[in-house]
Design a protein around this motif. Structure first.
Motif, PDB file in Angstrom:
ATOM      1  N   ILE A  84       0.844  -1.195   0.000  1.00 53.99           N
ATOM      2  CA  ILE A  84       0.000   0.000   0.000  1.00 53.99           C
ATOM      3  C   ILE A  84       0.876   1.241   0.000  1.00 53.99           C
ATOM      4  CG2 ILE A  84      -1.833   1.239   1.217  1.00 53.99           C
ATOM      5  CD1 ILE A  84      -2.543  -1.422   2.582  1.00 53.99           C
ATOM      6  N   ALA A  85       0.550   2.179  -0.894  1.00 53.31           N
ATOM      7  CA  ALA A  85       1.289   3.434  -0.955  1.00 53.31           C
ATOM      8  C   ALA A  85       0.933   4.306   0.242  1.00 53.31           C
ATOM      9  CB  ALA A  85       0.977   4.168  -2.253  1.00 53.31           C
ATOM     10  N   GLY A  86       1.944   4.835   0.904  1.00 49.56           N
ATOM     11  CA  GLY A  86       1.708   5.706   2.045  1.00 49.56           C
ATOM     12  C   GLY A  86       2.787   5.523   3.087  1.00 49.56           C
ATOM     13  N   THR A  87       2.764   6.380   4.082  1.00 51.83           N
ATOM     14  CA  THR A  87       3.718   6.236   5.179  1.00 51.83           C
ATOM     15  C   THR A  87       3.333   5.048   6.041  1.00 51.83           C
ATOM     16  OG1 THR A  87       2.500   7.642   6.714  1.00 51.83           O
ATOM     17  CG2 THR A  87       4.048   8.747   5.205  1.00 51.83           C
ATOM     18  N   ALA A  88       4.308   4.535   6.779  1.00 49.82           N
ATOM     19  CA  ALA A  88       4.046   3.372   7.617  1.00 49.82           C
ATOM     20  C   ALA A  88       2.928   3.634   8.612  1.00 49.82           C
ATOM     21  CB  ALA A  88       5.323   2.969   8.344  1.00 49.82           C
ATOM     22  N   ALA A  89       2.975   4.779   9.291  1.00 51.60           N
ATOM     23  CA  ALA A  89       1.964   5.067  10.311  1.00 51.60           C
ATOM     24  C   ALA A  89       0.571   5.150   9.693  1.00 51.60           C
ATOM     25  CB  ALA A  89       2.301   6.365  11.037  1.00 51.60           C
ATOM     26  N   GLU A  90       0.448   5.819   8.564  1.00 52.71           N
ATOM     27  CA  GLU A  90      -0.859   5.943   7.901  1.00 52.71           C
ATOM     28  C   GLU A  90      -1.419   4.579   7.536  1.00 52.71           C
ATOM     29  OE1 GLU A  90      -0.063  10.243   5.654  1.00 52.71           O
ATOM     30  OE2 GLU A  90       0.192   8.356   4.584  1.00 52.71           O
ATOM     31  N   ILE A 112      13.408  -1.966   4.004  1.00 54.24           N
ATOM     32  CA  ILE A 112      12.728  -0.810   3.419  1.00 54.24           C
ATOM     33  C   ILE A 112      12.851   0.301   4.440  1.00 54.24           C
ATOM     34  CG2 ILE A 112      10.572   0.074   2.481  1.00 54.24           C
ATOM     35  CD1 ILE A 112       9.724  -2.838   2.131  1.00 54.24           C
ATOM     36  N   ALA A 113      13.589   1.352   4.111  1.00 56.72           N
ATOM     37  CA  ALA A 113      14.028   2.319   5.118  1.00 56.72           C
ATOM     38  C   ALA A 113      12.851   2.899   5.890  1.00 56.72           C
ATOM     39  CB  ALA A 113      14.819   3.434   4.456  1.00 56.72           C
ATOM     40  N   GLY A 114      12.937   2.796   7.209  1.00 58.14           N
ATOM     41  CA  GLY A 114      12.015   3.503   8.078  1.00 58.14           C
ATOM     42  C   GLY A 114      10.658   2.878   8.269  1.00 58.14           C
ATOM     43  N   PHE A 115      10.445   1.600   7.893  1.00 68.79           N
ATOM     44  CA  PHE A 115       9.090   1.063   7.972  1.00 68.79           C
ATOM     45  C   PHE A 115       8.612   0.900   9.407  1.00 68.79           C
ATOM     46  CE2 PHE A 115       6.019  -2.448   8.025  1.00 68.79           C
ATOM     47  CZ  PHE A 115       5.053  -1.891   7.224  1.00 68.79           C
ATOM     48  N   GLY A 121       5.946   2.815  15.707  1.00 70.39           N
ATOM     49  CA  GLY A 121       5.253   1.916  16.615  1.00 70.39           C
ATOM     50  C   GLY A 121       4.538   2.659  17.724  1.00 70.39           C
ATOM     51  N   GLN A 122       5.185   3.669  18.283  1.00 73.73           N
ATOM     52  CA  GLN A 122       4.552   4.452  19.340  1.00 73.73           C
ATOM     53  C   GLN A 122       3.314   5.179  18.833  1.00 73.73           C
ATOM     54  OE1 GLN A 122       7.321   7.011  21.443  1.00 73.73           O
ATOM     55  NE2 GLN A 122       8.950   5.506  21.217  1.00 73.73           N
ATOM     56  N   GLN A 123       3.401   5.736  17.635  1.00 70.32           N
ATOM     57  CA  GLN A 123       2.262   6.455  17.074  1.00 70.32           C
ATOM     58  C   GLN A 123       1.089   5.513  16.836  1.00 70.32           C
ATOM     59  OE1 GLN A 123       3.267   8.846  13.689  1.00 70.32           O
ATOM     60  NE2 GLN A 123       1.156   9.423  13.263  1.00 70.32           N
ATOM     61  N   VAL A 124       1.385   4.331  16.317  1.00 67.72           N
ATOM     62  CA  VAL A 124       0.324   3.359  16.063  1.00 67.72           C
ATOM     63  C   VAL A 124      -0.295   2.888  17.372  1.00 67.72           C
ATOM     64  CG1 VAL A 124      -0.178   1.074  15.128  1.00 67.72           C
ATOM     65  CG2 VAL A 124       1.318   2.628  13.869  1.00 67.72           C
ATOM     66  N   LEU A 125       0.532   2.591  18.366  1.00 65.87           N
ATOM     67  CA  LEU A 125       0.014   2.145  19.657  1.00 65.87           C
ATOM     68  C   LEU A 125      -0.880   3.198  20.306  1.00 65.87           C
ATOM     69  CD1 LEU A 125       3.221   0.485  21.094  1.00 65.87           C
ATOM     70  CD2 LEU A 125       1.046  -0.678  20.721  1.00 65.87           C
TER      71      LEU A 125
END
Length: 290
Positions: A84-90, A112-115, A121-125
């Motif tokens: 999926i295209a987008g940033t990891a957090a999104e 894959i840099a920065g996944f 992880g903190q933002q998702v949690l």
């Protein structure tokens, strides 16, 4: 339609261990597994292929290999994949809305840099709409904790905190495991509460007995709903994080709650969840609740 267990895959040992844990959990719960990869091309300062399509296809190969590996070991498990295209957090936050749970490696800087950096992880949690399970593993780990209990932290008695307790009972039922409910408490300051507090502490076995009774009442409707789950309870005069971590030494999974209403830019999950995530060896499920 069954909601899948989703897992973020970036090729790092942590994410692959998380995918393996998620596959076993999906098999236990008779749910499909969904492997997800966030893709956002960014130029690097190292000599690697810079063409976006080349890198996208190279990244997709990681996803396909993970699917083939898991499919070979879990042939009856429905597995789907999506890049999926987008940033990891999104991407991960969107998947958390659509899945029964989201599973992530606890750390790692993948191919894959920065996944799956710590900040992601903190933002998702902190903001995921549903449960997020963090799996701590290195390249030698099997990702499956050796313990035989599901430990759930209960911070507020009298409030059943439905989501964390439901998640914990479901996990225990799926494993045929014992559920251990842990509640820690501190003595009130007598000078602040007056003589009534002293009388309360001396009645019916003291405050500990009252806490045990309140914890039993909180668990009662869940015991009735899941009669097949053996339940034990621990009431401890200590800090909550310490009591839960002590119980987690024999845990296959630790479940902690976090309140849903957090500042939109904040990344805090609460002091107990924060401590458990940093120190527990077993996978940790952070479950949002009202």
């Amino acid at each position: 339609m069954l909601r899948p267990i989703a897992v973020g895959v970036d090729g790092s040992p942590e994410s692959l261990a998380a995918a393996d844990w998620a596959a076993r959990e999906a098999q236990r719960r008779l749910l499909p597994l969904r492997l997800v990869q966030a893709w956002l091309w960014q130029p690097q300062d190292v000599p690697i292929a810079q063409d976006p399509e080349v890198r996208r296809h190279w990244a997709l190969r990681i996803l396909r290999e993970a699917e083939q590996n898991l499919g070979g070991r879990y042939p009856d498990l429905p597995i789907s994949t999506e890049q999926i295209a987008g940033t990891a957090a999104e991407v991960l936050l969107t998947q958390a809305e659509r899945a029964d749970m989201l599973v992530l490696g606890s750390s790692g800087h993948g191919t894959i840099a920065g996944f799956l950096l710590g900040s992601v992880g903190q933002q998702v949690l902190a903001h995921a709409a549903g449960p997020v399970v963090m799996v701590r593993a290195d390249k030698h780990a099997a990702a499956e904790a050796p313990g035989d209990e599901v430990v759930v932290a209960i911070q507020e008695l009298g409030d059943p905190a439905n989501e964390p307790l439901q998640f914990a009972f479901e996990a225990a039922a799926a494993r045929g495991a014992t559920l251990r409910a842990v509640h820690a408490w501190n003595l009130p300051a007598l000078y602040g509460y007056g003589a009534a507090a002293g009388q309360l502490a001396s009645q019916a076995g003291g405050l500990a007995a009252l806490k045990e009774e309140a914890l039993s009442a909180t668990l009662a409707p869940w015991r009735e709903k899941y009669p097949q789950v053996h339940v034990t309870q621990t009431v401890d005069l200590s800090f909550a994080s310490g009591a839960v971590l002590q119980a987690a030494e024999r845990a296959a999974l630790v479940v902690v709650g976090r309140t849903k209403h957090r500042p939109p830019l904040g990344m805090h999950v609460g002091p107990v969840a924060h401590a458990i995530l940093h120190h527990a060896k077993a996978p940790v499920a952070v479950v949002p609740h009202d």
